[in-house]
Design an enzyme around this catalytic site. Structure first.
Site, PDB file in Angstrom:
ATOM      1  N   ASP A  99       0.798  -1.230   0.000  1.00 55.52           N
ATOM      2  CA  ASP A  99       0.000   0.000   0.000  1.00 55.52           C
ATOM      3  C   ASP A  99       0.825   1.272   0.000  1.00 55.52           C
ATOM      4  O   ASP A  99       0.388   2.312   0.466  1.00 55.52           O
ATOM      5  CB  ASP A  99      -0.915  -0.011   1.227  1.00 55.52           C
ATOM      6  CG  ASP A  99      -0.147  -0.278   2.520  1.00 55.52           C
ATOM      7  OD1 ASP A  99       1.085  -0.079   2.519  1.00 55.52           O
ATOM      8  OD2 ASP A  99      -0.773  -0.688   3.512  1.00 55.52           O
ATOM      9  N   GLU A 149      -0.361  -9.014  -1.158  1.00 53.00           N
ATOM     10  CA  GLU A 149      -0.911  -8.411   0.075  1.00 53.00           C
ATOM     11  C   GLU A 149      -2.136  -7.551  -0.265  1.00 53.00           C
ATOM     12  O   GLU A 149      -2.260  -6.386   0.126  1.00 53.00           O
ATOM     13  CB  GLU A 149       0.130  -7.592   0.850  1.00 53.00           C
ATOM     14  CG  GLU A 149      -0.219  -7.392   2.319  1.00 53.00           C
ATOM     15  CD  GLU A 149       0.798  -6.559   3.090  1.00 53.00           C
ATOM     16  OE1 GLU A 149       0.814  -5.325   2.961  1.00 53.00           O
ATOM     17  OE2 GLU A 149       1.594  -7.173   3.830  1.00 53.00           O
ATOM     18  N   GLU A 155      -2.224   5.113   2.954  1.00 51.94           N
ATOM     19  CA  GLU A 155      -2.142   3.709   2.542  1.00 51.94           C
ATOM     20  C   GLU A 155      -3.505   3.080   2.237  1.00 51.94           C
ATOM     21  O   GLU A 155      -3.608   2.231   1.351  1.00 51.94           O
ATOM     22  CB  GLU A 155      -1.415   2.891   3.612  1.00 51.94           C
ATOM     23  CG  GLU A 155       0.084   3.152   3.708  1.00 51.94           C
ATOM     24  CD  GLU A 155       0.456   4.370   4.547  1.00 51.94           C
ATOM     25  OE1 GLU A 155      -0.473   5.045   5.070  1.00 51.94           O
ATOM     26  OE2 GLU A 155       1.654   4.654   4.695  1.00 51.94           O
ATOM     27  N   HIS A 171       6.411   5.182  12.478  1.00 55.99           N
ATOM     28  CA  HIS A 171       6.615   6.068  11.318  1.00 55.99           C
ATOM     29  C   HIS A 171       5.341   6.512  10.623  1.00 55.99           C
ATOM     30  O   HIS A 171       5.405   7.179   9.589  1.00 55.99           O
ATOM     31  CB  HIS A 171       7.496   5.361  10.279  1.00 55.99           C
ATOM     32  CG  HIS A 171       6.818   4.165   9.657  1.00 55.99           C
ATOM     33  ND1 HIS A 171       5.933   4.279   8.625  1.00 55.99           N
ATOM     34  CD2 HIS A 171       6.871   2.860   9.960  1.00 55.99           C
ATOM     35  CE1 HIS A 171       5.482   3.081   8.303  1.00 55.99           C
ATOM     36  NE2 HIS A 171       6.030   2.207   9.102  1.00 55.99           N
ATOM     37  N   ARG A 220       2.364   8.349   8.962  1.00 49.94           N
ATOM     38  CA  ARG A 220       2.166   9.776   8.642  1.00 49.94           C
ATOM     39  C   ARG A 220       1.073  10.407   9.493  1.00 49.94           C
ATOM     40  O   ARG A 220       1.172  11.569   9.877  1.00 49.94           O
ATOM     41  CB  ARG A 220       1.775   9.915   7.165  1.00 49.94           C
ATOM     42  CG  ARG A 220       2.945  10.015   6.231  1.00 49.94           C
ATOM     43  CD  ARG A 220       2.474  10.264   4.805  1.00 49.94           C
ATOM     44  NE  ARG A 220       3.513  10.892   4.004  1.00 49.94           N
ATOM     45  CZ  ARG A 220       4.622  10.293   3.605  1.00 49.94           C
ATOM     46  NH1 ARG A 220       4.869   9.051   3.945  1.00 49.94           N
ATOM     47  NH2 ARG A 220       5.509  10.946   2.869  1.00 49.94           N
ATOM     48  N   HIS A 270      13.216   5.467  12.368  1.00 50.83           N
ATOM     49  CA  HIS A 270      12.944   5.602  10.924  1.00 50.83           C
ATOM     50  C   HIS A 270      13.592   6.879  10.400  1.00 50.83           C
ATOM     51  O   HIS A 270      13.656   7.887  11.111  1.00 50.83           O
ATOM     52  CB  HIS A 270      11.423   5.642  10.739  1.00 50.83           C
ATOM     53  CG  HIS A 270      10.961   5.458   9.324  1.00 50.83           C
ATOM     54  ND1 HIS A 270      11.089   6.439   8.368  1.00 50.83           N
ATOM     55  CD2 HIS A 270      10.380   4.408   8.704  1.00 50.83           C
ATOM     56  CE1 HIS A 270      10.582   6.001   7.223  1.00 50.83           C
ATOM     57  NE2 HIS A 270      10.145   4.764   7.395  1.00 50.83           N
TER      58      HIS A 270
HETATM   59  C1  UD1 Z   1       6.751   4.899   3.377  1.00 49.23           C
HETATM   60  C2  UD1 Z   1       5.344   4.488   2.939  1.00 49.23           C
HETATM   61  C3  UD1 Z   1       4.613   3.764   4.071  1.00 49.23           C
HETATM   62  C4  UD1 Z   1       5.456   2.625   4.601  1.00 49.23           C
HETATM   63  C5  UD1 Z   1       6.813   3.163   5.020  1.00 49.23           C
HETATM   64  C6  UD1 Z   1       7.684   2.037   5.485  1.00 49.23           C
HETATM   65  C7  UD1 Z   1       4.082   5.879   1.382  1.00 49.23           C
HETATM   66  C8  UD1 Z   1       3.221   7.062   1.217  1.00 49.23           C
HETATM   67  N1  UD1 Z   1       4.560   5.671   2.609  1.00 49.23           N
HETATM   68  O1  UD1 Z   1       6.638   5.904   4.358  1.00 49.23           O
HETATM   69  O2  UD1 Z   1       3.381   3.245   3.578  1.00 49.23           O
HETATM   70  O3  UD1 Z   1       4.791   2.062   5.704  1.00 49.23           O
HETATM   71  O4  UD1 Z   1       7.439   3.784   3.881  1.00 49.23           O
HETATM   72  O5  UD1 Z   1       8.832   2.488   6.134  1.00 49.23           O
HETATM   73  O6  UD1 Z   1       4.342   5.169   0.440  1.00 49.23           O
HETATM   74  N2  UD1 Z   1      14.180   8.507   4.088  1.00 49.23           N
HETATM   75  C9  UD1 Z   1      15.559   8.440   4.008  1.00 49.23           C
HETATM   76  N3  UD1 Z   1      16.158   7.246   3.687  1.00 49.23           N
HETATM   77  C10 UD1 Z   1      15.459   6.112   3.477  1.00 49.23           C
HETATM   78  C11 UD1 Z   1      14.059   6.168   3.592  1.00 49.23           C
HETATM   79  C12 UD1 Z   1      13.425   7.369   3.877  1.00 49.23           C
HETATM   80  O7  UD1 Z   1      16.231   9.433   4.204  1.00 49.23           O
HETATM   81  O8  UD1 Z   1      16.066   5.071   3.221  1.00 49.23           O
HETATM   82  C13 UD1 Z   1      13.530   9.816   4.388  1.00 49.23           C
HETATM   83  C14 UD1 Z   1      13.590  10.788   3.210  1.00 49.23           C
HETATM   84  O9  UD1 Z   1      13.733  12.098   3.689  1.00 49.23           O
HETATM   85  C15 UD1 Z   1      12.198  10.612   2.572  1.00 49.23           C
HETATM   86  C16 UD1 Z   1      11.357  10.428   3.824  1.00 49.23           C
HETATM   87  O10 UD1 Z   1      12.150   9.598   4.682  1.00 49.23           O
HETATM   88  O11 UD1 Z   1      11.801  11.710   1.797  1.00 49.23           O
HETATM   89  C17 UD1 Z   1      10.003   9.840   3.584  1.00 49.23           C
HETATM   90  O12 UD1 Z   1      10.039   8.634   2.838  1.00 49.23           O
HETATM   91  P1  UD1 Z   1       8.667   8.108   2.168  1.00 49.23           P
HETATM   92  O13 UD1 Z   1       8.918   6.803   1.519  1.00 49.23           O
HETATM   93  O14 UD1 Z   1       8.050   9.172   1.349  1.00 49.23           O
HETATM   94  O15 UD1 Z   1       7.710   7.912   3.414  1.00 49.23           O
HETATM   95  P2  UD1 Z   1       7.793   6.932   4.652  1.00 49.23           P
HETATM   96  O16 UD1 Z   1       7.350   7.711   5.834  1.00 49.23           O
HETATM   97  O17 UD1 Z   1       9.117   6.286   4.682  1.00 49.23           O
HETATM   98  N1  UDP Z   2      12.481  -3.555  10.025  1.00 48.40           N
HETATM   99  C1  UDP Z   2      13.855  -3.641   9.788  1.00 48.40           C
HETATM  100  N2  UDP Z   2      14.698  -2.811  10.490  1.00 48.40           N
HETATM  101  C2  UDP Z   2      14.244  -1.905  11.407  1.00 48.40           C
HETATM  102  C3  UDP Z   2      12.842  -1.818  11.630  1.00 48.40           C
HETATM  103  C4  UDP Z   2      11.993  -2.641  10.905  1.00 48.40           C
HETATM  104  O1  UDP Z   2      14.302  -4.459   8.979  1.00 48.40           O
HETATM  105  O2  UDP Z   2      15.069  -1.200  11.997  1.00 48.40           O
HETATM  106  C5  UDP Z   2      11.574  -4.423   9.238  1.00 48.40           C
HETATM  107  C6  UDP Z   2      10.504  -5.138  10.020  1.00 48.40           C
HETATM  108  O3  UDP Z   2      10.979  -6.377  10.527  1.00 48.40           O
HETATM  109  C7  UDP Z   2       9.410  -5.316   8.980  1.00 48.40           C
HETATM  110  C8  UDP Z   2       9.556  -4.079   8.105  1.00 48.40           C
HETATM  111  O4  UDP Z   2      10.870  -3.573   8.346  1.00 48.40           O
HETATM  112  O5  UDP Z   2       9.638  -6.449   8.149  1.00 48.40           O
HETATM  113  C9  UDP Z   2       8.525  -3.058   8.488  1.00 48.40           C
HETATM  114  O6  UDP Z   2       8.813  -1.866   7.882  1.00 48.40           O
HETATM  115  P1  UDP Z   2       8.149  -0.491   8.310  1.00 48.40           P
HETATM  116  O7  UDP Z   2       7.765  -0.526   9.744  1.00 48.40           O
HETATM  117  O8  UDP Z   2       9.090   0.568   7.859  1.00 48.40           O
HETATM  118  O9  UDP Z   2       6.882  -0.404   7.362  1.00 48.40           O
HETATM  119  P2  UDP Z   2       5.381  -0.970   7.456  1.00 48.40           P
HETATM  120  O10 UDP Z   2       5.446  -2.430   7.664  1.00 48.40           O
HETATM  121  O11 UDP Z   2       4.697  -0.231   8.565  1.00 48.40           O
HETATM  122  O12 UDP Z   2       4.810  -0.586   6.133  1.00 48.40           O
END
Ligand code: UD1
Ligand code: UDP
Length: 382
Positions: A95, A117, A131, A212, A214, A244
């Protein structure tokens, strides 16, 4: 059959990695992977661990990216990849913005989409946001819907979507089984993982935290941090929190919790390290989707900092409890599990089995893609 798997964030990578590997090993499939790079370092950690070398890397992440900015970049960047690969089918997962936009991009070109999923719902567009919208759109444009549970299938049936639905279990359990088996079989790996993690503190039981969502940005995270700061005053508490990388998470968490001696704020962990950390936990406190599915499989109690969940099965089974985002409530619910052995044991052992999978979800998905029979997933005792 040419199958292109597209994913871009950490959880998609964890859950698609075992499937991508199985597809790559299948002689009947010409498999390729496109990563969007919606996440950068958190995605790379998973790709390296599972030895996945994507044929296409869009490398799209920008610091503090917006949903529309990311969505627009994605749509533009996917077209040339679809042109070059000309897949018979695209697979997306879950999602995220990557999943929703990739599904739409394939749909626009008349390419059949399989949604892994499928069917998770809260029935509330605001939680989780965005999501709940993303997964509805991905389901609507997919002709193959891989539902992890019977409940997810029931959600899809109510919506009268056109796709064929198959209950597969969640591929996260396939990934988790792989990690757990490696960790159990290899004492040197186990020792190495333990050396990388913050050492246990004598007399303190481990609370593992992730967060994490939103919809929790701002007020929600202030409340979560206030609860953790209060819990940190307990003499029996060690808090380990891999934070995160989203700046909306980093800023409040680092500001509120940086200087507390029994709170260890660390970088996001490699998947095996995080699984090892969960194995060592007394209680897990999280708003993560994946963690809600993994922790019950590890027999760990999880308190979920949300008001609703699209994963009701573990709540019904009793291993997961929704505690919202009010500081006093979070503090009280964690304290109860630390103070009351019976409450902790009740949540830990809960009712039978693992509702999310038996480690064979990828097999079922590959069988369905190739038109071969394989019985649907039915939750079972493990
Ligand atoms: C995203 C997904 C969320 C998922 C989550 C898992 C959307 C809208 N959100 O949220 O559904 O549950 O990932 O973690 O698709 N960033 C870094 N390095 C990284 C990753 C992220 O610096 O490796 C920072 C960046 O500033 C980036 C920000 O995090 O712009 C947000 O990343 P984004 O993927 O847009 O949203 P998440 O909150 O990570
Ligand atoms: N996870 C990881 N390292 C971390 C925290 C989480 O590998 O430091 C894994 C966790 O075991 C799970 C996935 O990341 O498989 C979950 O990701 P996240 O919580 O970012 O996203 P969501 O599942 O809420 O979309």
């Amino acid at each position: 059959m040419k199958i292109l798997s597209i994913f871009g964030t950490r959880p998609e990578a964890v859950k698609m990695a075992p499937l991508a590997r199985m597809l790559a090993a299948s002689p009947a499939v010409e498999a390729s992977v496109c990563v969007t790079g919606q996440h950068r370092s958190m995605l790379r950690q998973v790709l390296e661990l599972f030895n996945i070398e994507p044929e296409h890397d869009l490398d799209l992440m920008q610091p503090s990216q917006t949903l529309n900015g990311l969505g627009a970049r994605l749509l533009g960047a996917l077209d040339p990849v679809l042109d070059a690969v000309r897949p018979d089918r695209v697979l997306v997962h879950g999602d995220t913005t990557t999943a929703m936009v990739s599904a739409v991009a394939a749909f626009h070109r008349g390419i059949p989409v399989g949604h892994v999923e499928a069917g998770l719902r809260t029935q509330d567009m605001a939680q989780p946001w965005p999501e709940e919208m993303n997964r509805r759109v991905a389901d609507a444009v997919s002709d193959l819907l891989f539902a992890p549970t019977a409940g997810a299938k029931a959600n899809l049936l109510k919506e009268n979507l056109g796709g064929r639905i198959l209950v597969t279990g969640n591929t996260v359990i396939d990934a988790l089984d792989l990690a757990v088996q490696h960790i159990a079989a290899d004492a040197r790996l186990r020792d190495w993982l333990d050396e990388q993690l913050p050492p246990p503190q004598a007399g303190r039981k481990l609370l593992v935290v992730t967060g994490h969502r939103r919809e929790n940005f701002g007020a929600g995270f202030q409340q979560i941090c206030a609860a953790l700061a209060a819990l940190a005053r307990r003499a029996d508490m060690q808090i380990v929190y891999p934070v995160h990388l989203n700046p909306n998470v980093q800023a409040p968490v680092l500001a509120a919790l940086s200087n507390l001696p029994n709170v260890q704020l660390i970088e996001p962990l490699d998947y095996f390290l995080f699984v090892r950390l969960m194995q060592r936990a007394h209680v897990i406190l999280s708003d993560s989707g994946g963690v809600q599915e993994e922790a019950p499989a590890l027999g760990k109690p999880v308190l979920v900092m949300r008001d609703v969940t699209e994963r009701p099965e573990a709540v019904a089974a009793g291993t997961v409890r929704l505690v919202g985002t009010d500081a006093a409530r979070i503090e009280a619910e964690v304290a109860r599990l630390y103070d009351d052995e019976r409450a902790w044991a009740a949540l830990r052992v809960a009712r039978a089995g693992n509702p999310y999978g038996d480690g064979r979800a990828c097999e079922r998905i590959v069988a369905a893609l190739l038109g071969r029979p394989l019985a649907e997933f039915a939750p079972q005792l493990r």
